[in-house]
Design an enzyme around this catalytic site. Structure first.
Site, PDB file in Angstrom:
ATOM      1  N   CYS A 111      26.875  50.621  57.346  1.00  0.00           N
ATOM      2  CA  CYS A 111      26.294  51.860  56.874  1.00  0.00           C
ATOM      3  C   CYS A 111      24.730  52.030  57.856  1.00  0.00           C
ATOM      4  CB  CYS A 111      26.285  51.764  55.827  1.00  0.00           C
ATOM      5  SG  CYS A 111      26.338  53.178  55.427  1.00  0.00           S
ATOM      6  N   HIS A 201      31.814  51.433  54.702  1.00  0.00           N
ATOM      7  CA  HIS A 201      31.864  50.070  54.197  1.00  0.00           C
ATOM      8  C   HIS A 201      33.327  49.106  53.420  1.00  0.00           C
ATOM      9  CE1 HIS A 201      27.649  51.038  52.369  1.00  0.00           C
ATOM     10  NE2 HIS A 201      28.270  52.230  52.486  1.00  0.00           N
ATOM     11  N   GLU A 203      33.141  46.373  52.536  1.00  0.00           N
ATOM     12  CA  GLU A 203      32.695  44.849  51.471  1.00  0.00           C
ATOM     13  C   GLU A 203      33.046  45.807  49.949  1.00  0.00           C
ATOM     14  OE1 GLU A 203      30.984  47.003  53.419  1.00  0.00           O
ATOM     15  OE2 GLU A 203      28.594  47.654  52.192  1.00  0.00           O
TER      16      GLU A 203
END
Ligand code: GLN
Length: 217
Positions: A111, A201, A203
């Site tokens: 991002c 994302h 994560e």
């Protein structure tokens, strides 16, 4: 692991830190392949938790003192790219990370991290590392469409739960970058040598496969 739990995010697109505090929870012995996670702002704690779940050593990069030769790879997390860009300069981390990238060493930009890596932004005069052969537009998805989830591929990884939070829009890619992930025909994941960049994302999911791919580079 598919159909992973999505972690909560705030309205401003900043993931709420969940799980462990952002410290060196997986000891890094300074002598092996340590992942440096840029930790001046943004969603660095989630990347650390992801690496913990894989048993991979990491270190938060908050100042130039955190940098040494044991850093074999770097993660540039989501957050606010303008703030991160300023803090990169103020902390003295810009130079070592820039050198790392120029040497062709592994980098994962998610991002805002993709914005920091791009060679040009089409709605912002700033250029940060300028390494990724792509033109990227910041905040291209409006408020309503800013956050969405789309299951899709990244390289050979299929059915990945891609979480978007006001992510960058890839306007153009040059010959050095390959498109590894798309939504409706638009690139959302790129690779250039050992650079992996996602507009989403990884994560913020429980799916570790993109991090595993990164650790294999
Ligand atoms: N909009 C942010 C920026 O321009 C990126 C969004 C994110 O990292 N979640 O920096």
């Amino acid at each position: 692991m598919n159909n992973a739990q999505i972690r909560p995010i705030t309205e401003r697109g900043v993931p709420i830190p969940v799980g462990r505090p952002a410290q060196h929870s997986t000891p890094d012995h300074g002598d092996q392949s340590v992942t440096g996670i840029l930790a001046v702002q943004g969603a660095f704690a989630e990347h650390a938790a992801m690496l913990d779940s894989l048993g991979a050593p990491w270190r938060l990069l908050r100042s130039a003192h955190d940098w040494d030769d044991s850093i074999a790879r770097v993660i540039l997390p989501g957050g606010e790219s303008t703030t991160q860009g300023k803090l990169l300069r103020l902390t003295g981390l810009f130079e070592p990370i820039s050198r790392h990238i120029a040497r062709g060493r592994p980098v994962l930009g998610t991002c805002a991290g993709m914005i920091l890596l791009a060679k040009r932004l089409d709605n912002d005069d700033n250029i940060y590392f300028g390494a990724l052969d792509a033109v990227v537009r910041r905040n291209a998805y409006g408020r309503q469409l800013g956050s969405f989830r789309s299951v899709g591929s990244f390289a050979s990884i299929t059915d990945f739960p891609r979480v978007f939070i006001r992510g960058p829009f890839v306007v153009d890619t040059g010959p050095k970058a390959t498109v590894e992930s798309e939504v409706d025909g638009h690139p959302v994941g790129l690779r250039q040598g050992a650079i992996l960049a996602t507009a989403f994302h990884p994560e913020l999911t429980g799916d570790t496969r993109i991090h595993e791919l990164f650790l294999s580079l």
